[in-house]
Design an enzyme around this catalytic site. Structure first.
Site, mmCIF file in Angstrom:
data_model
loop_
_atom_site.group_PDB
_atom_site.id
_atom_site.type_symbol
_atom_site.label_atom_id
_atom_site.label_comp_id
_atom_site.label_asym_id
_atom_site.label_seq_id
_atom_site.Cartn_x
_atom_site.Cartn_y
_atom_site.Cartn_z
ATOM 1 N N ILE A 17 -47.750 -8.979 -70.347
ATOM 2 C CA ILE A 17 -46.626 -8.542 -71.089
ATOM 3 C C ILE A 17 -47.406 -7.920 -72.392
ATOM 4 C CG2 ILE A 17 -44.283 -8.418 -72.396
ATOM 5 C CD1 ILE A 17 -43.258 -10.050 -69.893
ATOM 6 N N ASP A 160 -32.319 -7.693 -67.900
ATOM 7 C CA ASP A 160 -31.219 -7.495 -66.630
ATOM 8 C C ASP A 160 -30.610 -6.843 -67.490
ATOM 9 O OD1 ASP A 160 -32.451 -9.983 -65.907
ATOM 10 O OD2 ASP A 160 -31.734 -10.878 -68.631
ATOM 11 N N HIS A 188 -30.753 -16.134 -68.620
ATOM 12 C CA HIS A 188 -31.689 -15.213 -68.029
ATOM 13 C C HIS A 188 -32.434 -16.430 -66.684
ATOM 14 C CE1 HIS A 188 -34.796 -12.426 -67.475
ATOM 15 N NE2 HIS A 188 -35.623 -13.555 -67.235
HETATM 16 P P1 NAD Z 1 -49.723 -14.311 -68.653
HETATM 17 O O1 NAD Z 1 -49.341 -15.460 -68.226
HETATM 18 O O2 NAD Z 1 -50.083 -12.416 -68.115
HETATM 19 O O3 NAD Z 1 -49.539 -13.830 -70.327
HETATM 20 C C1 NAD Z 1 -49.170 -15.055 -71.289
HETATM 21 C C2 NAD Z 1 -49.876 -15.491 -72.020
HETATM 22 O O4 NAD Z 1 -49.261 -16.481 -73.645
HETATM 23 C C3 NAD Z 1 -51.846 -16.090 -72.227
HETATM 24 O O5 NAD Z 1 -52.529 -14.597 -72.789
HETATM 25 C C4 NAD Z 1 -51.839 -16.943 -72.575
HETATM 26 O O6 NAD Z 1 -53.107 -17.374 -73.325
HETATM 27 C C5 NAD Z 1 -50.963 -17.100 -74.165
HETATM 28 N N1 NAD Z 1 -50.398 -18.524 -74.166
HETATM 29 C C6 NAD Z 1 -49.856 -19.629 -73.373
HETATM 30 N N2 NAD Z 1 -49.517 -20.591 -75.040
HETATM 31 C C7 NAD Z 1 -49.531 -19.816 -75.760
HETATM 32 C C8 NAD Z 1 -49.396 -21.055 -76.948
HETATM 33 N N3 NAD Z 1 -48.731 -21.221 -77.232
HETATM 34 N N4 NAD Z 1 -49.380 -20.078 -77.854
HETATM 35 C C9 NAD Z 1 -49.872 -18.588 -77.744
HETATM 36 N N5 NAD Z 1 -49.955 -17.789 -76.797
HETATM 37 C C10 NAD Z 1 -50.138 -18.746 -75.678
HETATM 38 O O7 NAD Z 1 -47.933 -14.304 -68.828
HETATM 39 P P2 NAD Z 1 -46.511 -12.845 -69.098
HETATM 40 O O8 NAD Z 1 -46.932 -12.275 -67.663
HETATM 41 O O9 NAD Z 1 -47.478 -12.023 -69.913
HETATM 42 O O10 NAD Z 1 -45.351 -13.153 -69.362
HETATM 43 C C11 NAD Z 1 -45.461 -14.291 -70.133
HETATM 44 C C12 NAD Z 1 -43.925 -15.225 -70.362
HETATM 45 O O11 NAD Z 1 -43.067 -13.490 -70.702
HETATM 46 C C13 NAD Z 1 -43.287 -15.679 -69.226
HETATM 47 O O12 NAD Z 1 -43.094 -17.132 -69.586
HETATM 48 C C14 NAD Z 1 -42.539 -14.766 -68.131
HETATM 49 O O13 NAD Z 1 -41.837 -15.628 -67.631
HETATM 50 C C15 NAD Z 1 -41.756 -14.272 -69.297
HETATM 51 N N6 NAD Z 1 -41.442 -13.167 -69.322
HETATM 52 C C16 NAD Z 1 -39.922 -13.043 -69.687
HETATM 53 C C17 NAD Z 1 -38.689 -12.390 -69.835
HETATM 54 C C18 NAD Z 1 -36.871 -12.037 -69.486
HETATM 55 O O14 NAD Z 1 -37.449 -11.291 -69.352
HETATM 56 N N7 NAD Z 1 -36.708 -12.163 -70.833
HETATM 57 C C19 NAD Z 1 -39.348 -11.244 -68.571
HETATM 58 C C20 NAD Z 1 -40.740 -11.419 -67.520
HETATM 59 C C21 NAD Z 1 -42.065 -12.086 -68.559
HETATM 60 C C1 LMR Z 2 -38.316 -11.246 -65.218
HETATM 61 O O1 LMR Z 2 -37.123 -11.107 -65.240
HETATM 62 O O2 LMR Z 2 -39.118 -10.194 -64.906
HETATM 63 C C2 LMR Z 2 -39.045 -12.579 -65.651
HETATM 64 O O3 LMR Z 2 -38.001 -13.538 -66.707
HETATM 65 C C3 LMR Z 2 -39.966 -13.370 -65.113
HETATM 66 C C4 LMR Z 2 -39.609 -13.789 -63.841
HETATM 67 O O4 LMR Z 2 -39.559 -15.118 -63.254
HETATM 68 O O5 LMR Z 2 -38.217 -13.216 -63.325
#
Ligand code: NAD
Ligand code: LMR
Length: 326
Positions: A17, A160, A188
């Site tokens: 992200i 969403d 979520h």
């Molecule tokens: P990713 O694994 O590609 O990246 C996560 C990054 O966070 C990594 O680089 C890791 O080193 C870093 N990280 C871990 N612990 C940390 C800390 N204590 N401090 C700082 N950095 C830290 O994951 P991603 O695909 O970028 O997703 C990140 C998060 O977002 C996940 O929990 C995912 O489920 C969530 N997400 C939420 C939504 C939403 O709609 N709310 C949507 C998509 C993803």
């Molecule tokens: C999403 O809604 O795409 C993120 O929250 C990632 C997940 O785990 O579904």
């Protein structure tokens, strides 16, 4: 350019992200085309080198609004003086997991970050939690920042909301710009309730049959994250970054007249949602504040769906309480 840069902290900067988000912030899409930004990137020590690589690419973008990039592996430093905090860094789920399965793994990240925000962030700090389970992680961060007004902590359900807009626009064969007053309620998670009860198309009430809502629209929106993981082998990234941009842009710049959006905000007990949890509601934004839309009539179908998702949030709150995270 006379305005001082706004400090934006992004955690998980080296993740998927982060890679999609940082370039959009640097190009002015988070706050507006006349607002310079300074990026403060937080990563775990093992990922700092990768974050440095992303920072090199940001330099290479020669973005006129990007006035500097600092990289940290210490939350205290990363949140010092920050105005906007995007808490993305957390482990994503993989195939077969529910977002709630991440509570224990990710909950521990948000306590020290809440403390660091409390200790050093700017007075006007606004926090968006993206890392899952986003609502309860936001609750953890908020509960460790007693000096920061509670309404500065929000969780992302804008993805969403955007998914719901896209599905309804396809069903009705109209552009998303014709649709107003959709709402995401609750968590979520797969229990979320994407509601069309008050939705409008071209100024008139949306009429769709209940069977389509129950067997298609609601499950498609609520389970879209899992469908993307299934298809991509990785969780959504560019659409999540886009929704984070939308969430903060709207928070700062306001919702258009006659419409609202959705965000996870601290419940004040409105609509019978347990006070203090971070639940998604229909919200408007004005003068830099998100406010829950008041006075909506809730039909029986909506009531049951909202209650089910809120019950899950209450359970998550109780779990993190037992884990000593709040
Ligand atoms: P990713 O694994 O590609 O990246 C996560 C990054 O966070 C990594 O680089 C890791 O080193 C870093 N990280 C871990 N612990 C940390 C800390 N204590 N401090 C700082 N950095 C830290 O994951 P991603 O695909 O970028 O997703 C990140 C998060 O977002 C996940 O929990 C995912 O489920 C969530 N997400 C939420 C939504 C939403 O709609 N709310 C949507 C998509 C993803
Ligand atoms: C999403 O809604 O795409 C993120 O929250 C990632 C997940 O785990 O579904």
């Amino acid at each position: 350019m006379t305005q001082a840069p706004v400090n934006v902290t992004v955690t998980g900067a080296a993740g998927q992200i982060g890679y999609a988000l940082l370039f959009r912030i640097a190009s002015g899409q988070l706050l507006g085309q006349d607002v310079p930004v300074k990026l403060r990137l937080l990563e775990i020590p093992q990922a700092v080198k990768a974050a440095e690589g992303t920072a090199m690419e940001l330099d290479d973008g020669a973005f006129p609004l990007l006035s500097g990039i600092d990289i940290f592996d210490d939350p205290k430093q990363a949140f010092e003086g920050t105005n906007i905090a995007l808490l993305v860094g957390a482990r994503p789920r993989s195939k077969g997991m529910e977002r709630g399965d991440l509570l224990e793994a990710n909950g521990g990240i948000f306590k020290p970050q809440g403390e660091a925000i409390n200790a050093g962030a700017a007075d006007d700090i606004k926090v968006l939690v993206v890392g899952n389970p986003a609502n309860t992680n936001a609750l953890i961060a908020k509960s460790h920042a007693p000096d920061v007004p509670a309404d500065r902590f929000t969780a992302m359900t804008r993805l969403d909301h955007n998914r719901a807009l896209a599905q309804l626009s396809k069903k009705l064969g109209v552009p998303v710009t014709e649709l107003k007053k959709l709402a995401i309620w609750g968590n979520h998670s797969a229990t979320q309730y994407p509601s069309v009860q008050h939705a409008e198309v071209g100024g008139k009430a949306v009429e769709v049959d209940q069977a389509w809502l129950e067997s298609d629209f609601i499950p498609t929106v609520a389970k879209r994250g899992a469908a993307i993981i299934e298809a991509r082998g990785l969780s959504s990234a560019a659409s999540a970054a886009s929704a984070a941009i939308d969430h903060v842009y709207t928070w700062v710049n306001g919702t258009p007249a006659g419409d609202w959006t959705s965000a996870g905000v601290v419940s004040d007990g409105s609509y019978g949602v347990a006070e203090g949890i971070i639940s998604s509601f229909p919200v408007t934004a004005k003068n830099g504040k998100y406010e829950i839309v008041q006075g909506l009539e809730i039909d029986d179908f909506s009531r049951a769906r909202i209650d089910a998702s809120v019950a899950e949030l209450v359970e998550e709150r109780d779990t993190v309480q037992k884990l000593g995270l709040i």
